[in-house]
Design a protein around this motif. Structure first.
Motif, PDB file in Angstrom:
ATOM      1  N   SER A 201     -52.469  44.900  80.174  1.00 51.75           N
ATOM      2  CA  SER A 201     -52.417  46.115  80.996  1.00 51.75           C
ATOM      3  C   SER A 201     -51.229  46.053  81.946  1.00 51.75           C
ATOM      4  CB  SER A 201     -53.708  46.259  81.799  1.00 51.75           C
ATOM      5  OG  SER A 201     -53.905  45.117  82.606  1.00 51.75           O
ATOM      6  N   GLU A 202     -50.527  44.932  81.937  1.00 53.88           N
ATOM      7  CA  GLU A 202     -49.428  44.756  82.891  1.00 53.88           C
ATOM      8  C   GLU A 202     -48.086  44.769  82.170  1.00 53.88           C
ATOM      9  OE1 GLU A 202     -50.606  41.506  85.777  1.00 53.88           O
ATOM     10  OE2 GLU A 202     -52.280  41.500  84.381  1.00 53.88           O
ATOM     11  N   THR A 203     -47.773  45.879  81.561  1.00 54.57           N
ATOM     12  CA  THR A 203     -46.497  45.998  80.863  1.00 54.57           C
ATOM     13  C   THR A 203     -45.477  46.610  81.805  1.00 54.57           C
ATOM     14  OG1 THR A 203     -46.967  48.220  80.077  1.00 54.57           O
ATOM     15  CG2 THR A 203     -47.754  46.413  78.718  1.00 54.57           C
ATOM     16  N   ALA A 204     -44.213  46.324  81.524  1.00 56.74           N
ATOM     17  CA  ALA A 204     -43.157  46.854  82.386  1.00 56.74           C
ATOM     18  C   ALA A 204     -43.086  48.370  82.311  1.00 56.74           C
ATOM     19  CB  ALA A 204     -41.820  46.226  81.989  1.00 56.74           C
ATOM     20  N   SER A 205     -43.531  48.937  81.192  1.00 55.33           N
ATOM     21  CA  SER A 205     -43.477  50.398  81.062  1.00 55.33           C
ATOM     22  C   SER A 205     -44.658  51.065  81.750  1.00 55.33           C
ATOM     23  CB  SER A 205     -43.463  50.787  79.577  1.00 55.33           C
ATOM     24  OG  SER A 205     -44.744  50.583  79.013  1.00 55.33           O
ATOM     25  N   GLY A 206     -45.652  50.295  82.097  1.00 48.28           N
ATOM     26  CA  GLY A 206     -46.835  50.861  82.750  1.00 48.28           C
ATOM     27  C   GLY A 206     -47.881  51.349  81.779  1.00 48.28           C
ATOM     28  N   ARG A 207     -47.548  51.348  80.492  1.00 46.53           N
ATOM     29  CA  ARG A 207     -48.526  51.816  79.500  1.00 46.53           C
ATOM     30  C   ARG A 207     -49.261  50.609  78.924  1.00 46.53           C
ATOM     31  NH1 ARG A 207     -49.482  56.582  76.876  1.00 46.53           N
ATOM     32  NH2 ARG A 207     -47.668  57.622  77.756  1.00 46.53           N
ATOM     33  N   PRO A 208     -50.598  50.598  79.011  1.00 45.41           N
ATOM     34  CA  PRO A 208     -51.352  49.459  78.460  1.00 45.41           C
ATOM     35  C   PRO A 208     -51.132  49.339  76.956  1.00 45.41           C
ATOM     36  CG  PRO A 208     -52.763  50.854  79.813  1.00 45.41           C
ATOM     37  CD  PRO A 208     -51.483  51.600  79.606  1.00 45.41           C
ATOM     38  N   LEU A 209     -51.194  48.120  76.497  1.00 44.49           N
ATOM     39  CA  LEU A 209     -50.880  47.836  75.099  1.00 44.49           C
ATOM     40  C   LEU A 209     -52.037  47.081  74.450  1.00 44.49           C
ATOM     41  CD1 LEU A 209     -48.718  47.406  72.762  1.00 44.49           C
ATOM     42  CD2 LEU A 209     -48.140  45.274  73.937  1.00 44.49           C
ATOM     43  N   VAL A 210     -52.400  47.513  73.244  1.00 47.90           N
ATOM     44  CA  VAL A 210     -53.384  46.776  72.446  1.00 47.90           C
ATOM     45  C   VAL A 210     -52.798  46.570  71.059  1.00 47.90           C
ATOM     46  CG1 VAL A 210     -55.621  46.908  71.269  1.00 47.90           C
ATOM     47  CG2 VAL A 210     -55.462  47.547  73.663  1.00 47.90           C
ATOM     48  N   LEU A 211     -52.740  45.329  70.645  1.00 50.33           N
ATOM     49  CA  LEU A 211     -52.297  45.033  69.281  1.00 50.33           C
ATOM     50  C   LEU A 211     -53.489  44.563  68.473  1.00 50.33           C
ATOM     51  CD1 LEU A 211     -49.319  44.719  70.714  1.00 50.33           C
ATOM     52  CD2 LEU A 211     -48.831  43.801  68.469  1.00 50.33           C
ATOM     53  N   MET A 212     -53.699  45.207  67.343  1.00 48.84           N
ATOM     54  CA  MET A 212     -54.842  44.875  66.495  1.00 48.84           C
ATOM     55  C   MET A 212     -54.408  43.921  65.392  1.00 48.84           C
ATOM     56  SD  MET A 212     -57.177  46.886  67.840  1.00 48.84           S
ATOM     57  CE  MET A 212     -58.466  47.110  66.637  1.00 48.84           C
ATOM     58  N   SER A 213     -55.369  43.161  64.933  1.00 50.78           N
ATOM     59  CA  SER A 213     -55.071  42.207  63.862  1.00 50.78           C
ATOM     60  C   SER A 213     -55.004  42.931  62.523  1.00 50.78           C
ATOM     61  CB  SER A 213     -56.159  41.137  63.812  1.00 50.78           C
ATOM     62  OG  SER A 213     -56.066  40.415  62.608  1.00 50.78           O
ATOM     63  N   PRO A 214     -53.997  42.607  61.703  1.00 46.11           N
ATOM     64  CA  PRO A 214     -53.899  43.280  60.398  1.00 46.11           C
ATOM     65  C   PRO A 214     -54.879  42.709  59.378  1.00 46.11           C
ATOM     66  CG  PRO A 214     -52.158  41.671  60.623  1.00 46.11           C
ATOM     67  CD  PRO A 214     -52.921  41.641  61.913  1.00 46.11           C
ATOM     68  N   LEU A 215     -55.403  41.557  59.660  1.00 41.55           N
ATOM     69  CA  LEU A 215     -56.211  40.884  58.639  1.00 41.55           C
ATOM     70  C   LEU A 215     -57.670  41.300  58.640  1.00 41.55           C
ATOM     71  CD1 LEU A 215     -54.795  37.283  58.540  1.00 41.55           C
ATOM     72  CD2 LEU A 215     -54.324  39.221  57.067  1.00 41.55           C
ATOM     73  N   LYS A 216     -58.132  41.836  59.745  1.00 43.24           N
ATOM     74  CA  LYS A 216     -59.538  42.216  59.796  1.00 43.24           C
ATOM     75  C   LYS A 216     -59.704  43.583  59.143  1.00 43.24           C
ATOM     76  CE  LYS A 216     -60.723  39.453  63.793  1.00 43.24           C
ATOM     77  NZ  LYS A 216     -61.184  39.471  65.177  1.00 43.24           N
ATOM     78  N   ASP A 217     -59.843  43.535  57.851  1.00 41.54           N
ATOM     79  CA  ASP A 217     -59.871  44.765  57.080  1.00 41.54           C
ATOM     80  C   ASP A 217     -61.287  45.325  57.055  1.00 41.54           C
ATOM     81  OD1 ASP A 217     -58.851  46.792  55.605  1.00 41.54           O
ATOM     82  OD2 ASP A 217     -59.009  45.742  53.698  1.00 41.54           O
ATOM     83  N   ASP A 218     -61.801  45.611  58.225  1.00 38.36           N
ATOM     84  CA  ASP A 218     -63.197  46.016  58.316  1.00 38.36           C
ATOM     85  C   ASP A 218     -63.375  46.881  59.553  1.00 38.36           C
ATOM     86  OD1 ASP A 218     -66.178  45.257  57.553  1.00 38.36           O
ATOM     87  OD2 ASP A 218     -65.995  45.140  59.722  1.00 38.36           O
ATOM     88  N   LYS A 219     -64.022  48.005  59.363  1.00 37.14           N
ATOM     89  CA  LYS A 219     -64.163  48.956  60.472  1.00 37.14           C
ATOM     90  C   LYS A 219     -64.983  48.379  61.626  1.00 37.14           C
ATOM     91  CE  LYS A 219     -63.984  53.247  59.798  1.00 37.14           C
ATOM     92  NZ  LYS A 219     -64.141  54.546  59.206  1.00 37.14           N
ATOM     93  N   ALA A 220     -66.083  47.743  61.278  1.00 36.37           N
ATOM     94  CA  ALA A 220     -66.960  47.226  62.339  1.00 36.37           C
ATOM     95  C   ALA A 220     -66.215  46.243  63.236  1.00 36.37           C
ATOM     96  CB  ALA A 220     -68.180  46.556  61.715  1.00 36.37           C
ATOM     97  N   ARG A 221     -65.461  45.351  62.620  1.00 40.76           N
ATOM     98  CA  ARG A 221     -64.752  44.339  63.409  1.00 40.76           C
ATOM     99  C   ARG A 221     -63.623  44.961  64.211  1.00 40.76           C
ATOM    100  NH1 ARG A 221     -63.343  39.347  59.768  1.00 40.76           N
ATOM    101  NH2 ARG A 221     -63.259  38.240  61.740  1.00 40.76           N
ATOM    102  N   SER A 222     -62.947  45.952  63.624  1.00 43.57           N
ATOM    103  CA  SER A 222     -61.853  46.586  64.366  1.00 43.57           C
ATOM    104  C   SER A 222     -62.390  47.312  65.590  1.00 43.57           C
ATOM    105  CB  SER A 222     -61.081  47.557  63.469  1.00 43.57           C
ATOM    106  OG  SER A 222     -61.839  48.722  63.209  1.00 43.57           O
ATOM    107  N   ARG A 223     -63.571  47.891  65.480  1.00 45.84           N
ATOM    108  CA  ARG A 223     -64.167  48.601  66.618  1.00 45.84           C
ATOM    109  C   ARG A 223     -64.548  47.612  67.724  1.00 45.84           C
ATOM    110  NH1 ARG A 223     -66.681  53.415  66.141  1.00 45.84           N
ATOM    111  NH2 ARG A 223     -68.681  52.634  66.889  1.00 45.84           N
ATOM    112  N   PHE A 224     -65.068  46.487  67.293  1.00 45.77           N
ATOM    113  CA  PHE A 224     -65.445  45.492  68.303  1.00 45.77           C
ATOM    114  C   PHE A 224     -64.189  44.918  68.962  1.00 45.77           C
ATOM    115  CE2 PHE A 224     -67.208  41.802  70.308  1.00 45.77           C
ATOM    116  CZ  PHE A 224     -68.514  42.178  70.634  1.00 45.77           C
TER     117      PHE A 224
END
Lengths: 379, 244
Positions: A201-224
């Motif tokens: 949440s502490e980026t220089a641009s002020g916009r929070p960033l979330v990077l998701m894993s490409p390997l979790k090919d599953d909706k339930a896990r991506s939501r969690f």
């Protein structure tokens, strides 16, 4: 002796005459980390000392034209990339909450973080043409060491503040994007599969960033995962990243956010009843593993039952039975890029203006693009 | 509930009291509950094709091992209470004073009272012997009565209360983990039991608590049928557009 200063200045002029004038030290750091290379490795490639590379990256000195050519070759980036152009905001590694801190090498984490920085930069660039959702994340006042009950309460307040009705959360990633969070999915190629989701949440641009894993090919896990990262964004600004306590708190937040105790407790079985767990999985959009954990945490499943359920889950492995479909995909970055192209400003023009290779720009946009975007686009 | 012999029932209550005084009843109750709960949880006839007989066998061994483990613990109180545990031929046998308590799992996975007249002792030498002892047949030979065949009568009343020291502890458990236990005096002939008395019967604390164990079906649409939040992305107005 009197002309000594003059000779030093001349020597200095001679040394500096070969140095590039237009050089962005931040971009060198980004490119080096994207290439997953240490400063010492880069120094060997370009035949300078590691201290010299450090000085380049800190802006204390600039490389010579020869050194820059070697840097460009070693890192696989065109020379123009290292010129001043679009500012690439920094995300300090100390503020990035990596779930896999202990299992991922530091250089691999730095590589993923550099990709996130690049994504923020691209979003900044696109935002010159497009109005994006403003950052509207709620502030949760929590004590320094919140209890489980406090975290549960915070998750409930977060649901309310983000406009989530009672019941299951429809689309977690979309919810984050709607509140101004940049969500991108790391490319599967070239990145360490052990790098799990992370956020800052502490980026220089002020916009929070979330990077998701490409390997979790599953909706339930991506939501969690997305809910877990939301927990970090809301609870852990200014908190040192990486401790088990902080990760556990984010886990508890995600569990309560997706499965509020007051709503799910009576749904959970008191024995290992897979039929019921599967029905709950389809309703709440969470994994069997998360449901079993929740049932145990809320006292519905006894220790022996929990152990037995986990043994069964381990035997099934991943993907677990009853998949819910592909993971939730981000869409804002991709949709915004499409709008820019509609306007007539092609991505190649943007890439040129930003001094980012077109291929890199495409990769970043693809990481934030849904296959089937569902957005309201106003022109 | 069956009509039991009044004398046998009185003797049985004395036995029960003695077992309660020595805390054997509590031990049996607590161990049965602790043993049955996980067994009930893992009992899945529909998915794993478990049978009542199968889970009964497992529970029988679990109960024996649990009680033995506690009995063999370093600081167990049972010896000072005059309680001894043995496993003749693998069956649990609790000696409390001069009482001998055998353990029986009633058939089925339900909490209802067993059908007492369906018990038979012929299939187990230990149970048969216990019933014989209660009948007093191993003590003195039956008196000969002129004109009667040896097996043509029930146990004759001698005017002295027989020594009923062989007891059967019978328990049942249902699929939700609730249990019930009885204490009985086995006998020969019919009925098989001289008397039976209840030790405990688990009850759900109330209707609400009972319902709590049954998962409630989630209401409302699932996550996939709910409206996802809308994300608005729009082109910025260019200078001059506002004027047009």
């Amino acid at each position: 002796m009197s002309d000594q200063p003059t000779r030093v200045a001349a020597a200095s002029r001679r040394r500096s005459s070969g140095r590039v004038e237009d050089f962005d030290c931040r971009r060198l750091a980004v490119a080096r980390r994207l290439a997953c290379m240490s400063r010492a490795e880069l120094a060997r490639h370009i035949e300078v000392t590691p201290a010299a590379v450090t000085q380049y990256e800190h802006g204390l000195t600039r490389p010579t034209t020869t050194a820059l050519a070697r840097i460009s070759f070693a890192l696989g980036m065109p020379r123009e990339f290292f010129c001043r152009g679009l500012n690439i905001p920094e995300v300090r590694s100390s503020t990035a909450h990596f779930r896999s801190l202990r299992t991922t090498p530091a250089n691999r984490r730095a590589q993923a973080l550099a990709f996130g920085e690049l994504a923020l930069a691209v979003l900044d660039l696109i935002e010159r043409y497009v109005d994006l959702p403003p950052v509207r994340l709620p502030t949760l006042d929590l004590s320094a060491q919140p209890s489980q009950a406090e975290i549960g309460d915070a998750a409930g307040r977060a649901r309310k503040a983000l406009g989530v009705d009672s019941g299951p959360v429809p689309h977690v990633v979309r919810l984050l994007e709607a509140h101004g969070v940049l969500v991108v999915r790391l490319p599967a190629d070239g990145f360490d599969p052990r790098v799990d989701a992370f956020s800052s949440s502490e980026t220089a641009s002020g916009r929070p960033l979330v990077l998701m894993s490409p390997l979790k090919d599953d909706k339930a896990r991506s939501r969690f995962d997305a809910s877990h990262e939301l927990g970090h964004l809301l609870m852990h600004t200014g908190v040192e990243a990486g401790s088990r306590i902080v990760e556990s708190q984010a886990m508890s937040f995600a569990a309560e956010f997706l499965m509020p105790r007051a709503e799910i407790e009576d749904n959970l079985p008191t024995r290992v009843d897979w039929e019921t767990f599967h029905a709950l999985k389809r309703h709440w959009g969470v994994s069997l593993r998360a449901l079993v954990y929740r049932a145990h945490k809320l006292g519905r499943l006894s220790d022996p039952s929990y152990g037995r359920a986990n043994r069964q889950l381990k035997q099934w492995g991943y993907p677990e039975p009853g998949p819910l479909g592909p993971p939730e995909q981000p869409s804002v970055l991709g949709a915004a890029a499409e709008l820019v192209e509609l306007r007539g400003a092609g991505l190649s023009t943007l890439a040129e203006a930003a001094r980012i290779p077109l291929g890199t720009l495409h990769a970043v946009v693809a990481a934030g693009r849904s296959d089937r975007p569902r957005l309201t686009i106003g022109v | 509930m069956s009509e039991w012999d009044v004398t046998a029932l009185a003797a049985l209550h004395d036995c029960k009291q003695e077992l309660e005084d020595r805390e054997v009843v509590r031990w049996l109750r607590d161990t049965t509950r602790a043993m049955w709960r996980p067994n009930a949880e893992r009992y899945q006839p529909s998915h794993l094709f478990d049978t009542p007989r199968g889970v009964a066998g497992l529970a029988w061994e679990n109960l024996r091992e649990r009680m033995l483990a506690e009995y063999r613990a370093a600081y167990h109180p049972w010896r000072t209470r005059g309680v001894r545990l043995t496993v003749p031929h693998g069956s649990l046998l609790i000696h409390a004073g001069d009482l001998a308590v055998h353990v029986i799992k009633a058939p089925g996975v339900r909490l209802r009272e067993p059908e007492w007249n369906r018990f038979i002792w012929d299939t187990s030498a230990a149970r048969h012997t216990a019933a014989i002892r209660n009948a007093g047949m191993d003590a003195l030979p039956l008196p000969e009565i002129e004109g009667q065949l040896a097996f043509d009568f029930e146990i004759p009343w001698s005017g002295v209360c027989p020594t009923w020291r062989e007891l059967f502890f019978v328990w049942v458990g249902d699929a939700t983990g609730l249990t019930a236990g009885w204490l009985g005096l086995p006998g020969l002939g019919r009925p098989r039991w001289l008397a039976v008395t209840s030790l405990w019967r688990d009850e759900a604390a109330g209707v609400d608590d009972g319902a709590r164990d049954v998962p409630r079906i989630p209401s409302g649409p699932p996550f996939s049928e709910r409206d996802a939040p809308e994300v608005t992305v729009s082109l910025k107005r260019q200078p001059g557009e506002a004027a047009r």
